[in-house]
Design an enzyme around this catalytic site. Structure first.
Site, PDB file in Angstrom:
ATOM      1  N   CYS A  46       0.920  -1.077  -0.014  1.00 33.39           N
ATOM      2  CA  CYS A  46       0.113   0.362   0.018  1.00 33.39           C
ATOM      3  C   CYS A  46       0.736   1.390   0.024  1.00 33.39           C
ATOM      4  O   CYS A  46       0.445   2.218  -0.578  1.00 33.39           O
ATOM      5  CB  CYS A  46      -0.979  -0.020   1.218  1.00 33.39           C
ATOM      6  N   CYS A  49       1.575   3.803  -2.909  1.00 35.33           N
ATOM      7  CA  CYS A  49       0.536   4.750  -3.612  1.00 35.33           C
ATOM      8  C   CYS A  49      -0.026   5.675  -2.282  1.00 35.33           C
ATOM      9  O   CYS A  49      -0.207   6.932  -2.783  1.00 35.33           O
ATOM     10  CB  CYS A  49      -0.377   3.926  -4.072  1.00 35.33           C
ATOM     11  N   HIS A  50      -0.173   5.215  -1.448  1.00 39.29           N
ATOM     12  CA  HIS A  50      -0.796   5.994  -0.084  1.00 39.29           C
ATOM     13  C   HIS A  50       0.020   6.645   0.679  1.00 39.29           C
ATOM     14  O   HIS A  50      -0.290   7.386   1.597  1.00 39.29           O
ATOM     15  CB  HIS A  50      -1.603   4.974   0.558  1.00 39.29           C
ATOM     16  N   MET A  87      -7.996   2.160  -7.540  1.00 36.94           N
ATOM     17  CA  MET A  87      -7.726   1.209  -6.402  1.00 36.94           C
ATOM     18  C   MET A  87      -7.987  -0.379  -7.057  1.00 36.94           C
ATOM     19  O   MET A  87      -9.001  -0.456  -7.588  1.00 36.94           O
ATOM     20  CB  MET A  87      -8.490   1.464  -5.295  1.00 36.94           C
ATOM     21  N   HIS A 323       6.208  12.949 -10.244  1.00 34.48           N
ATOM     22  CA  HIS A 323       6.632  11.385 -10.198  1.00 34.48           C
ATOM     23  C   HIS A 323       8.011  11.269 -11.057  1.00 34.48           C
ATOM     24  O   HIS A 323       9.043  11.326 -10.897  1.00 34.48           O
ATOM     25  CB  HIS A 323       5.537  10.729 -10.542  1.00 34.48           C
ATOM     26  N   HIS A 365       2.725   9.365 -17.406  1.00 34.57           N
ATOM     27  CA  HIS A 365       3.482   8.602 -16.692  1.00 34.57           C
ATOM     28  C   HIS A 365       4.442   8.391 -17.958  1.00 34.57           C
ATOM     29  O   HIS A 365       4.613   7.373 -18.675  1.00 34.57           O
ATOM     30  CB  HIS A 365       2.901   7.031 -16.295  1.00 34.57           C
TER      31      HIS A 365
HETATM   32 FE1  DHE Z   1       8.830   3.103 -10.960  1.00 36.26          FE
HETATM   33  C1  DHE Z   1      11.115   4.988 -12.426  1.00 36.26           C
HETATM   34  C2  DHE Z   1       8.464   5.371  -8.479  1.00 36.26           C
HETATM   35  C3  DHE Z   1       6.197   1.336  -9.373  1.00 36.26           C
HETATM   36  C4  DHE Z   1       9.457   0.435 -13.051  1.00 36.26           C
HETATM   37  N1  DHE Z   1       9.546   4.937 -10.607  1.00 36.26           N
HETATM   38  C5  DHE Z   1      10.667   5.625 -11.230  1.00 36.26           C
HETATM   39  C6  DHE Z   1      10.934   6.821 -10.621  1.00 36.26           C
HETATM   40  C7  DHE Z   1      10.125   6.881  -9.478  1.00 36.26           C
HETATM   41  C8  DHE Z   1       9.235   5.775  -9.380  1.00 36.26           C
HETATM   42  C9  DHE Z   1      10.082   8.142  -8.517  1.00 36.26           C
HETATM   43  C10 DHE Z   1      11.649   7.801 -11.192  1.00 36.26           C
HETATM   44  C11 DHE Z   1      12.957   7.453 -11.067  1.00 36.26           C
HETATM   45  C12 DHE Z   1      14.185   8.406 -11.557  1.00 36.26           C
HETATM   46  O1  DHE Z   1      14.114   8.851 -12.856  1.00 36.26           O
HETATM   47  O2  DHE Z   1      14.903   9.111 -10.862  1.00 36.26           O
HETATM   48  N2  DHE Z   1       7.446   3.278  -9.313  1.00 36.26           N
HETATM   49  C13 DHE Z   1       7.476   4.365  -8.269  1.00 36.26           C
HETATM   50  C14 DHE Z   1       6.499   3.973  -7.422  1.00 36.26           C
HETATM   51  O3  DHE Z   1       6.259   4.689  -6.287  1.00 36.26           O
HETATM   52  C15 DHE Z   1       5.537   2.906  -7.685  1.00 36.26           C
HETATM   53  C16 DHE Z   1       4.394   3.592  -8.303  1.00 36.26           C
HETATM   54  C17 DHE Z   1       5.002   2.243  -6.904  1.00 36.26           C
HETATM   55  C18 DHE Z   1       6.000   1.465  -5.793  1.00 36.26           C
HETATM   56  O4  DHE Z   1       5.564   0.984  -4.941  1.00 36.26           O
HETATM   57  O5  DHE Z   1       7.076   1.290  -6.040  1.00 36.26           O
HETATM   58  C19 DHE Z   1       6.489   2.571  -8.718  1.00 36.26           C
HETATM   59  N3  DHE Z   1       7.982   1.182 -11.171  1.00 36.26           N
HETATM   60  C20 DHE Z   1       7.118   0.508 -10.565  1.00 36.26           C
HETATM   61  C21 DHE Z   1       6.621  -0.723 -10.968  1.00 36.26           C
HETATM   62  O6  DHE Z   1       5.730  -1.738 -10.472  1.00 36.26           O
HETATM   63  C22 DHE Z   1       7.410  -0.909 -12.168  1.00 36.26           C
HETATM   64  C23 DHE Z   1       6.706  -0.896 -13.416  1.00 36.26           C
HETATM   65  C24 DHE Z   1       8.134  -2.392 -12.233  1.00 36.26           C
HETATM   66  C25 DHE Z   1       9.411  -2.273 -11.234  1.00 36.26           C
HETATM   67  O7  DHE Z   1      10.410  -2.871 -11.743  1.00 36.26           O
HETATM   68  O8  DHE Z   1       8.909  -2.053 -10.154  1.00 36.26           O
HETATM   69  C26 DHE Z   1       8.203   0.489 -12.144  1.00 36.26           C
HETATM   70  N4  DHE Z   1       9.998   2.747 -12.521  1.00 36.26           N
HETATM   71  C27 DHE Z   1      10.155   1.707 -13.065  1.00 36.26           C
HETATM   72  C28 DHE Z   1      11.213   1.818 -14.266  1.00 36.26           C
HETATM   73  C29 DHE Z   1      11.440   3.131 -14.100  1.00 36.26           C
HETATM   74  C30 DHE Z   1      10.866   3.801 -12.851  1.00 36.26           C
HETATM   75  C31 DHE Z   1      11.565   0.895 -15.244  1.00 36.26           C
HETATM   76  C32 DHE Z   1      12.701   3.866 -14.882  1.00 36.26           C
HETATM   77  C33 DHE Z   1      12.231   4.403 -16.188  1.00 36.26           C
HETATM   78  C34 DHE Z   1      13.336   4.981 -17.192  1.00 36.26           C
HETATM   79  O9  DHE Z   1      13.275   4.835 -18.098  1.00 36.26           O
HETATM   80  O10 DHE Z   1      14.279   5.512 -16.492  1.00 36.26           O
END
Ligand code: DHE
Length: 541
Positions: A46, A49-50, A87, A323, A365
């Protein structure tokens, strides 16, 4: 593996230890044991997101003032079946007892995890191999420019894949549910951040990729970047934490923590926020500066790293819920999604000011976004959306296309909402968009490809998951995050299947859109993000 996006961190350390707080007598409805279980589930499922303190961001505010009004039965229903507001349902992840436990837990005052200061960081810091004991030149024959650092999300590892041979060069143990990789300015070091705040420094000059230093930067984290300005190459790294809300500047080649800066403070509305989490961070090329995006406050901090003892920060007001984001093609402007505000903020790093706040469809996104020259509107930057089935194109050329600058010039139809990433390459005439979180299986397994020379032409929709020819399985084979190889001729997509099911990486020929290779290996567990060394080093997208 289900509900991947909402599955937040499991802590590497015991959650019982993290939430080692005395439970107030008036909150004794749950036993201490139940509370520890609930804290752990909350953290895993949770908090992303929250928020830890449940103030809400992408998800709703879950403080007792709101949850008590809804009551136990309604909360159980929401947790079980989800809502139209985004949700997701947890009835297939949590047991009935766990759902009931969570409904009780979120009606109680949130626990506050401990802080994580310099002493904790220093205790966690391990310099595995000192810089002077590392190779003086590459000790392998790998074409390092074309190595991909691939997140193996559910095994807490990254795979370093040789992009030329498509062979796994090495697998490195990292933090829990490892999130992103970033490159040092020289391209020698890969920095990998886990959701549990573990930062690993991988040296690519050994015979095999080798972890040379680690540091726990906080209890929960998502972002890391390095110093890229001339004269500061490989000198510093910066890692942002979700909890505690702060960033730390470290030595680039040892990860020794040097300075911690809290991000707590006022939101753009002028209200105090106790948990403003650090979202994306990028290094400016033309200045010794990082752009640090603070989610809950909507403040963008330009951090000047030329004198970290006397640190200068410029704080730019934008919009709440910042984000992810990326540069425009000139690397002067940084565009960042304020996702739950349905806006994209544009920072002019030359003047150090907000250039624009652009209204978009629901929940942009971009990942890093995608830059190309639109046939009618000139240079544009693209983002896809979690909450809408469009790709938004924003004009980025105020000098030669002032009419279009910082305006939505076109919305292209994506094959579905639930999209996370778009991608193109300066040498390509294709723009790719995924939709891994779309509830429809066919959509989640497919990508849309546009011909950017002629955007009136109907795009091509490709079921990439089918190309991998994996055995039938329970979990959806989500197709996620395109990444180009170093010369911009191939596009790599991850097939994000279940933790215990075979996954793969599909390599497409960018020109023909035909499958060129499928990388399969039992060690490829839940591959998600892929970071090509050259493209990540030079911010090519
Ligand atoms: Fe991410 C980038 C946060 C879930 C894959 N993700 C980012 C960034 C943030 C972030 C703040 C930017 C970083 C930067 O550029 O410095 N992500 C979050 C969350 O808070 C979230 C929504 C929920 C969580 O609980 O983490 C979340 N993210 C995911 C996933 O479930 C993803 C799809 C699969 C995984 O591996 O966790 C995922 N996030 C990614 C990827 C990037 C990313 C592949 C970088 C993209 C790029 O091309 O640079």
């Amino acid at each position: 593996m289900k509900k991947p996006y909402f599955a937040a961190s499991v802590l590497a350390m015991s959650v019982a230890g993290v939430f080692n707080v005395a439970f107030a007598a008036d909150e004794a409805a749950l036993t201490a044991e139940q509370k520890v279980t609930a804290s752990k589930i909350y953290f895993e499922r949770c908090a992303g997101c929250h928020g830890i303190l449940r103030k809400g961001a992408t998800g709703k505010n879950l403080e007792p003032v709101n949850t008590l009004k809804l009551g136990h039965a309604r909360l159980e229903k929401i947790i079980s079946y989800g809502t139209d507001g985004g949700m997701v349902n947890f009835d297939d992840i949590l047991t009935k007892d766990e759902i009931s436990l969570m409904a009780s837990y979120i009606q109680q005052t949130p626990d506050t995890p401990p802080e994580w200061g310099m002493k904790d960081m220093m205790n966690s810091w391990k310099l595995v191999i000192k810089p002077e004991d590392r190779p003086k030149k590459p000790m392998n024959k790998i074409n390092l420019k074309n190595v991909f650092s691939v997140t193996l999300r559910d095994s807490g590892e990254v795979a370093l894949i040789d992009g030329d041979t498509k062979q796994i060069w090495g697998i490195v143990k990292t933090g829990y549910a490892v999130h992103i990789s970033r490159l040092s300015a020289s391209g020698r070091y890969v920095y990998v951040i886990g959701r549990d705040g573990k930062l690993d420094l991988i040296d690519l000059w050994f015979e095999k990729p080798t972890v040379v230093a680690t540091l726990k930067v906080g209890i929960e984290a998502r972002s890391v970047e390095t110093s890229k300005f001339k004269g500061y190459e490989d000198k510093y790294a910066i890692a942002g934490s979700y909890w505690p809300p702060q960033y730390v500047i470290t030595d680039g080649d040892t990860l020794k923590p040097l300075k911690i800066v809290s991000t707590r403070g006022m939101t753009v509305d002028g209200e105090y926020h106790p948990e403003p989490r650090v979202a994306s961070i990028v290094a400016t090329e033309g200045k010794p500066e990082w752009v640090v995006n603070i989610k809950e406050t909507g403040m963008i901090r330009l951090v000047d790293y030329s004198d970290i003892k006397n640190l200068k920060e410029t704080t730019i007001e934008s919009a709440k819920f910042l984000h992810d984001g990326g540069w425009d093609s000139t690397k002067r402007y940084f565009l960042v999604a304020a996702n739950a505000s349905n806006k994209v903020a544009v920072v002019d790093t030359k003047t150090g000011k907000l250039a624009a706040l652009v209204d978009t469809k629901a929940k942009p996104h971009p990942g890093r976004g995608a830059n190309f020259v639109h046939p009618k509107f000139g240079p544009v930057w693209a983002t896809s959306h979690l909450g809408a089935d469009v790709i938004t194109l924003i004009g980025t050329d105020p000098a030669k296309h002032p009419q279009q600058a910082w305006k939505v010039v076109q919305e292209l139809k994506n094959h579905g909402s639930g999209s996370l990433f778009v991608k193109t390459h300066p040498k390509s005439h294709h723009l790719y968009a995924d939709s891994p979180l779309n509830p429809d299986k066919e959509n989640a397994e497919s990508v849309t490809v546009y011909d950017i020379r002629d955007l009136d032409k109907p795009p091509v929709i490709i079921n990439v998951a089918k190309m991998a020819d994996l055995p039938e399985a329970k979990a959806v084979k989500r197709v996620v995050q395109a990444e180009y190889n170093a010369d911009g001729t191939e596009v790599w997509y991850s097939i994000w299947a279940g933790k215990t099911e075979p996954s793969a990486i599909v390599v497409l020929d960018d020109k023909t859109l035909k499958m060129k290779a499928v990388i399969k290996d039992p060690r490829l567990i839940t591959p998600t993000g892929k970071f090509n060394v050259y493209n990540t080093q030079h911010d090519i997208y």
